[in-house]
Every structure is written in C-alpha cells, then in structure tokens.
Scaffold this active site. Structure first.
Site, mmCIF file in Angstrom:
data_model
loop_
_atom_site.group_PDB
_atom_site.id
_atom_site.type_symbol
_atom_site.label_atom_id
_atom_site.label_comp_id
_atom_site.label_asym_id
_atom_site.label_seq_id
_atom_site.Cartn_x
_atom_site.Cartn_y
_atom_site.Cartn_z
ATOM 1 N N LYS A 1 64.011 16.119 8.696
ATOM 2 C CA LYS A 1 65.642 16.304 8.286
ATOM 3 C C LYS A 1 66.339 16.405 10.034
ATOM 4 O O LYS A 1 66.813 15.370 10.492
ATOM 5 C CB LYS A 1 66.112 16.799 7.921
ATOM 6 C CG LYS A 1 67.561 17.767 7.926
ATOM 7 C CD LYS A 1 67.829 19.174 7.511
ATOM 8 C CE LYS A 1 67.818 19.957 9.542
ATOM 9 N NZ LYS A 1 68.932 21.200 8.185
ATOM 10 N N CYS B 1 80.984 23.241 -3.656
ATOM 11 C CA CYS B 1 79.969 22.999 -3.794
ATOM 12 C C CYS B 1 79.662 24.333 -4.141
ATOM 13 O O CYS B 1 78.353 23.478 -3.416
ATOM 14 C CB CYS B 1 79.123 21.994 -4.462
ATOM 15 S SG CYS B 1 78.218 21.057 -5.053
ATOM 16 N N CYS C 1 84.019 24.578 -9.370
ATOM 17 C CA CYS C 1 84.714 22.794 -10.637
ATOM 18 C C CYS C 1 85.765 22.943 -10.863
ATOM 19 O O CYS C 1 86.433 22.000 -10.807
ATOM 20 C CB CYS C 1 82.978 23.882 -11.769
ATOM 21 S SG CYS C 1 81.480 23.410 -11.333
ATOM 22 N N CYS D 1 87.198 21.264 -8.176
ATOM 23 C CA CYS D 1 87.223 19.836 -7.965
ATOM 24 C C CYS D 1 87.051 19.046 -8.669
ATOM 25 O O CYS D 1 87.780 18.516 -9.931
ATOM 26 C CB CYS D 1 85.050 20.022 -7.982
ATOM 27 S SG CYS D 1 84.294 18.806 -7.510
ATOM 28 N N CYS E 1 81.401 15.127 -13.449
ATOM 29 C CA CYS E 1 79.751 15.742 -12.835
ATOM 30 C C CYS E 1 79.295 16.015 -14.703
ATOM 31 O O CYS E 1 79.781 16.996 -14.780
ATOM 32 C CB CYS E 1 80.415 17.070 -11.132
ATOM 33 S SG CYS E 1 78.911 18.200 -11.399
#
Length: 405
Positions: free
Chosen positions: A254, A324, A331, A334, A340
């Site tokens: 990463k 998130c 949620c 969102c 989702c």
C-alpha cells in the site's frame, strides 16, 4: 489460398487442393531457388511461411518421384516441355494422406489465430455508485484531504527531500489517524526531516518527536533502518519502483503504490488501506469477499479501469472517514443506500466485555452448555452451592423440638 510472397511470385504453384497452376519451373525448383535467396538477403521470414513451404516442397518431390515414366521419354519430348508430362501423369494425393502429412505449425505473435476472449466481470451499478461517492466527496473536507500524505511534505524543499518526507509520512500513518500523523510530521519537519538528520538523531529524541503515533517505538527503528538503507544503496533518495520500495523496512505494498503515485507521479497500482478494503467489500465491488487489503488490491485491479487507480484511494478513504464508518455507518445519508448490498446491515454489533452477563461466554441461570466430560463437575459444584432440602418425618421433627427445649 496461401498468402506467402513465395507462392505469389512463383511461376509454378502448388495449392492446398493438390493442383498445380502456371508454367515454367516446377514447384520444387521454384521453392528451392527462392528460399535461399530470401534467407541470404536477411529479410524476416515468418516461421509459418517457412514450414508450410517446406511441406509443400516435400509433397511436390514425392509426386514427381511417384509419377510413371517410360524409357527414353526425355529424348522424344521437345526441349522445355518436360514439366508438361510431369503435370499430366502426377496423381493427386487423397485428402486423408494429405491430412496425415500436415505438420504442426507454431504460430508467431499474430499467426492468424484470434486470442481466446475472456468474459470481463464488472460489479453491478459500480459506475453509478462511484458517481454518488464523488458527489458526496465534492466538498473535500475529510481528514485525508487536509492532512494526508500529499499535505505533509515541505513543498519548498528539494525534490529528493520531498520524496523522502512523503515516504516518512506514509510510514507514520500506519495504524494512526491522519490528525496524529500530520502533527508528528510537523514536528519532524521542524527538527529536520532528511535522511542525514534521521541518522544523526538518537532513538529517544526521535521517539519523542513522533509520539503518539501508533507503534512509535517500532517506527523509530524502521525510520533509522530505512534512512541508512537509502543512504547506502540509493544515494539518499527513495527507490523509483515498487520492488525497491517494498525492500525498505516497514514499507508494504500500500505504501509503495502510494509513494509511487505521490512522490514519483507514476501509477503502479491501487493503494488499498482498511477503508478501501472495507468499502469495496460492502459495495460488492469484488467477485468474492476478501480477507485482507492485499487481496482486495488484486481483485480491484482485475476490473477497475487504470485511469481510476490514482483517484480511488483518496476517494474511498475520505468516504470511509465521513460516511461509511467502520462502526455504525451513516447509511441513512448515503446516496448509495438503495444500491449497496450492505446498506443498513453492515454495522457490526458491539460485543459485550468478557465476563459480563451479556457476553457470549457467560453462563445462563437457566441453561448451561457444557461438554460431556464436564457435566459431572458442574453438577457437583451446583450441589455444593445450592441449599440442601431433605424430607423429615413428623416424629423426627417432634424429637428435635424436645431436644432444643
């Protein structure tokens, strides 16, 4: 039809159907005379053409040798007409015999063979979901936008120092919030965040500067080892490849991909941290759930267009910091809550502390689950704890009362 230039230019051609066309030299003489000239000239010859032409030459020789001829025939025929008799008496090979004589052809890069098409997998509605995430991230006010690795280096420092500071900020950000990383980098830059200063600073002082980043003692050791390796092997600069970066102590895939993107302006892969890993699994952007960020990186790179690899990290990291969330995601606000697959059900339940009455291991007063070998032990403990209630006859009770009086 054969497309080889040898067959186009030859005056006597042997086709795939077994017939000969044209007049002049035989196919065998034409091929043998032209192949060496082409090879001596140094022109590139495809392996398919050479092998097919050699095969046709062999077949033509076998035809000529097998054709019946009478004694004295060359003296009776006029000069220059020998090939006419050969063409007349040549017996074409049967399809079965020609099939057995075919050679195995190894194709070049193209070779006229179309590559096998594999079906491309794309997550459903991923473009729509990505558009909504861009809309929710349009304000760019998440911690990663103001205190990420792109904001932690000195813009006025030399390019080599800037690249080193980018790498240091990425090393400190592991298991640490962006606010803590930015504060540590600010103090480290004031002290002098260069390869030379890191090597000359003792461990105790360096630890006080970067504290309280996560695992600061281990990171002090990694910073010292990395600085020494950069000075000895890379001339004081960070490597310009993922292979070289992952060799450094404390640097994983990463960090390497992010360092290539930020420090070298080269997109080598997707930088996947805990936010990208979590959100990709929640949105269903993977063929199957992954267990760690490295598996998520490989799965995303299989289908996500390369032009999005640089953007997807900071986009999902900020989205994970604001909406998130790891626990109790928002949620209800969102824009992807209707598409989702994890909406309104992805928040993990809080686990009670060990030993509390609500913990999974706590014993219920009504029912206790035990292993077969432990049942007798539990029953003995219950007998000791529970009061003993025994039946006593009336005569025994009167006797006890008289004795008490």
């Amino acid at each position: 039809m054969m497309t080889s230039p040898y067959f186009v230019q030859s005056s006597s051609v042997v086709t795939r159907s077994g017939h000969q066309n044209g007049a002049g030299r035989t196919a065998t003489a034409s091929l043998r005379s032209r192949l060496p000239d082409r090879r001596r000239s140094g022109a590139p010859v495809c392996s398919v053409e050479v092998k097919v032409e050699e095969q046709e030459a062999t077949i033509s020789e076998q035809r000529t040798s097998s054709a019946p001829s009478s004694a004295g025939l060359p003296e009776l025929l006029p000069q220059g007409t020998e090939h006419l008799k050969t063409e007349t008496n040549a017996t074409p090979l049967s399809p079965h015999s020609r099939r057995r004589r075919q050679l195995k052809v190894e194709y070049d890069e193209d070779g006229g063979v179309s590559p096998v098409k594999t079906e491309r997998w794309d997550p459903p509605d991923w473009k729509k979901q990505l558009g909504y995430i861009r809309e929710m991230r349009s304000s760019r006010d998440a911690p990663v936008d103001n205190m990420g690795a792109e904001k932690c280096y000195d813009t006025e420092a030399p390019a080599q120092v800037r690249r080193f500071q980018v790498l240091v900020s990425l090393m400190l950000s592991s298991q640490t919030k962006d606010q803590v990383t930015a504060a540590a980098m600010q103090k480290l830059r004031a002290h002098g965040c260069t390869v030379e200063n890191i090597l000359t600073t003792d461990d105790e002082t360096l630890g006080k500067i970067i504290y309280p980043v996560g695992f600061w003692r281990t990171k002090v050791k990694y910073l010292k080892l990395t600085a020494a390796m950069l000075q000895n092997e890379f001339g004081g600069d960070i490597p310009d490849s993922v292979e070289g970066l992952v060799r450094l102590p404390g640097v994983g895939p990463k960090m390497a991909h992010l360092a290539m993107d930020i420090a070298w302006d080269q997109v080598s892969g997707i930088g996947v941290d805990t936010h990208v890993h979590r959100i990709s699994n929640r949105l269903g952007w993977l063929k199957k759930p992954t267990k760690n960020p490295e598996e998520t990186r490989k799965a995303l790179e299989e289908w996500l267009p390369r032009e999005l690899w640089s953007e997807i990290n900071w986009l999902l990291v900020g989205f994970g910091q604001q909406v998130c969330l790891p626990i109790n995601p928002l949620c209800s606000v969102c824009l992807n809550q209707h598409s989702c697959p994890s909406a309104h059900k992805s928040s993990p339940t809080k686990r009670p502390k060990a030993g509390s009455p609500r913990s999974p291991g706590a014993a219920s007063p009504l029912k206790i689950k035990t292993e077969p070998k432990q049942e007798s032990v539990v029953q003995d403990e219950r007998k000791k704890e529970e009061p003993q209630h025994t039946l006593v006859s009336p005569a025994t009770q009167r006797r006890r009362l008289k004795s008490k009086v």
